[in-house]
Structure formats: structure tokens, C-alpha cells
Design a protein around this motif. Structure first.
Motif, PDB file in Angstrom:
ATOM      1  N   MET A 117      19.681  78.715   2.142  1.00 32.32           N
ATOM      2  CA  MET A 117      20.730  79.726   2.142  1.00 32.32           C
ATOM      3  C   MET A 117      21.892  79.287   1.260  1.00 32.32           C
ATOM      4  O   MET A 117      22.421  80.073   0.461  1.00 32.32           O
ATOM      5  N   LEU A 184      27.120  77.754   7.048  1.00 32.14           N
ATOM      6  CA  LEU A 184      25.978  78.664   7.137  1.00 32.14           C
ATOM      7  C   LEU A 184      25.051  78.231   8.263  1.00 32.14           C
ATOM      8  O   LEU A 184      24.846  77.039   8.487  1.00 32.14           O
ATOM      9  N   GLY A 186      21.214  79.918   9.608  1.00 29.34           N
ATOM     10  CA  GLY A 186      20.243  80.998   9.689  1.00 29.34           C
ATOM     11  C   GLY A 186      19.928  81.361  11.132  1.00 29.34           C
ATOM     12  O   GLY A 186      20.131  80.565  12.054  1.00 29.34           O
ATOM     13  N   THR A 206      26.159  83.701   9.430  1.00 33.24           N
ATOM     14  CA  THR A 206      24.949  83.468  10.208  1.00 33.24           C
ATOM     15  C   THR A 206      24.114  84.737  10.245  1.00 33.24           C
ATOM     16  O   THR A 206      24.467  85.754   9.632  1.00 33.24           O
ATOM     17  N   GLY A 207      22.989  84.671  10.971  1.00 31.70           N
ATOM     18  CA  GLY A 207      22.115  85.830  11.047  1.00 31.70           C
ATOM     19  C   GLY A 207      22.608  86.872  12.034  1.00 31.70           C
ATOM     20  O   GLY A 207      22.660  88.059  11.722  1.00 31.70           O
ATOM     21  N   SER A 231      18.524  86.315   6.978  1.00 36.20           N
ATOM     22  CA  SER A 231      19.005  84.940   6.825  1.00 36.20           C
ATOM     23  C   SER A 231      17.866  83.937   6.699  1.00 36.20           C
ATOM     24  O   SER A 231      18.066  82.832   6.193  1.00 36.20           O
TER      25      SER A 231
END
Length: 265
Positions: A117, A184, A186, A206-207, A231
Motif C-alpha cells: 500500500m 497505513l 490494510g 485503512t480499509g 486496501s
């Protein structure tokens, strides 16, 4: 094709990159079903295993599916056709398909999901946000890095939306100062929000996050949720690189089945 590459050889390469001890206690990464000494005819890469993905593997003559989300995540007490998981397990066994999942161990691996990411976003000086080694295995939760140049909040969010193909990006109040440092995570990364705040980053991406976690951070940091699937979509790139380094001539396919169960109207 490479001669006599077995399922065990491929899963061993995956585990060398993302060791199973890194996975969370609730997880079930690793071999889901199949015989490890079987020679691999082809590999299909995906995030989620569904009946359509299994049929795609059969049609492509792939006897190994490498996924991010474990098909067998919760215990099952019987194998019928009442649930998707049960139907998928029956279908996989009936067709001699092996399924292997690299989940939270891939999230936490060096150069894993979160690093990918960061790479997509162009961050520099990337490191784990919350180091979480398992014995001698280096790993961690989330990453933090820096934008090459500071960006205003709207510019960054628009770029995130474009890079990750987000239909509906959720965010809190636009930050009124330039953004340079970005954390970040995911998937569902709300548990790392407080760590990101303590690290005094400018943005946390984030997701997905639950509703109440959004409160109380106005002008503290920019928060954005881009979607769980979005993500983690680049996990297939990681799988491909690992497998192609081991077996360059092995047929490896990205699934063409869009498995994201969330649709935006």
C-alpha cells in the motif's frame, strides 16, 4: 513449465516471505485443503475463495489457489451444501484443488500488504507502525512513511481514491494543515488508530472502521477508510512475485472474478 514443482515447494516459499508464526491468534492462515506433494499444474491468485473462483481454477487447469482470506476461518462441524464455505470445500476436494491462504501473516510481513500500500502511495522511509515480531521473525502491524512532498488533505484523498479505485471514500473533517507523514493498515485497522495518534502522524488510512472510532480526531489527523477489498487488492501482486521467482515458467493467473461483496449504489 518448471519440472515437478510441488504444492509444498510453493507454500514453503510463501511461508518464507510471510511466516505463519506472524499470524494473529484468531487466524487460520496456511493450507486449507489439498495434498502438498502434488505437482502443481497452475496457480490461481485471489483475495477470496468462492464457487466462481473454484470453477475458474478448474477451467484454467489450476490445481492450486492462493488466497488472502482463509476459506476455513471459523470451525465447521459438518460438510454439506448449506453454506458457501461448505459448498466450496466440497467442490475443492471433489476436484483435487489445493487452497492456501496467507492472511494476517502477510499483513504483518516485511514488504507485505501494508508495505505494498505504501509503495502504491509513493511513501518513503517506510517502517512498521507497531513492530510485533514473533520470536526471531520480523513483523509488525501497519506501516508509517512520508510523502515525498507535503500535500493538502483533499489532494491526498483524491489521489488515494484514484490509486486504489475507491468508489466511495470515507473520511473525517479535512485536515487544515499539510500532510507529510502517513500511517497505513490494510483491512480493518481501527485498532491501530490510537497508535497512529501517538506517533503524531498527519494521516491514517485503512480499509474500514466502525462508526464510533471516527469521533474526537478533528484536526488531529486525517482519517480515511478506502474499503477492505480495495486496501488488500495488491496481495495478488505479492503472491505472483514470490511464485514467479521460484518457478518462472509456472502458469500463474489473477482471478477475473470480482469477489468484493460490498457494492456501492
Amino acid at each position: 513449465m518448471d519440472k515437478s514443482i510441488t504444492i509444498r515447494e510453493i507454500t514453503s516459499a510463501l511461508e518464507q516471505f510471510a511466516p505463519l508464526p506472524l499470524q494473529e491468534s484468531y487466524d487460520n492462515a496456511g493450507l486449507q485443503c489439498g495434498l502438498t506433494e502434488t505437482e502443481v499444474s497452475g496457480v490461481l491468485l485471489c483475495l477470496d475463495v468462492t464457487e466462481d473462483v473454484l470453477q475458474e481454477a478448474i477451467d484454467l487447469d489450476c490445481n492450486l489457489i492462493v488466497c488472502h482470506h482463509p476459506m476455513l476461518f471459523r470451525p465447521i462441524k459438518h460438510v454439506t451444501d448449506h453454506t458457501q464455505v461448505e459448498r466450496c470445500l466440497r467442490m475443492a476436494i471433489k476436484n483435487d484443488l489445493a487452497i492456501y491462504a496467507a492472511h494476517t501473516n502477510l499483513d504483518k510481513a516485511l514488504d507485505g500488504v501494508n508495505y505494498r500500500m505504501a509503495q502504491r502511495l509513493g511513501l518513503t522511509d517506510v517502517q512498521f507502525l507497531e513492530p510485533a515480531n514473533a520470536g526471531e521473525v520480523q513483523g509488525g502491524n501497519g506501516v508509517v512513511g512520508f510523502l515525498p512532498q507535503a500535500e493538502d488533505a483533499l489532494q491526498l484523498l483524491q489521489r488515494v481514491k484514484q490509486i486504489f479505485g475507491v468508489e466511495a471514500l470515507q473520511h473525517n473533517q479535512l485536515l487544515e494543515r499539510p500532510i507529510r507523514s502517513v500511517a497505513l493498515c490494510g483491512g480493518a485497522g481501527a485498532d491501530l488508530l490510537d497508535t497512529a495518534v501517538s506517533a503524531e502522524v498527519d494521516a491514517f488510512i485503512t480499509g474500514e472502521m466502525s462508526y464510533h472510532r471516527w469521533f474526537g480526531h478533528e484536526q488531529q489527523l486525517q482519517i480515511a477508510a478506502i474499503g477492505h477489498y480495495e486496501s488488500e487488492q495488491y496481495t495478488r501482486e505479492i503472491f505472483r512475485e514470490i511464485i514467479e521467482e521460484l518457478a518462472p515458467a509456472m502458469p500463474v493467473y489473477d482471478t477475473q472474478v470480482y469477489t468484493n461483496p460490498i457494492h456501492i449504489l
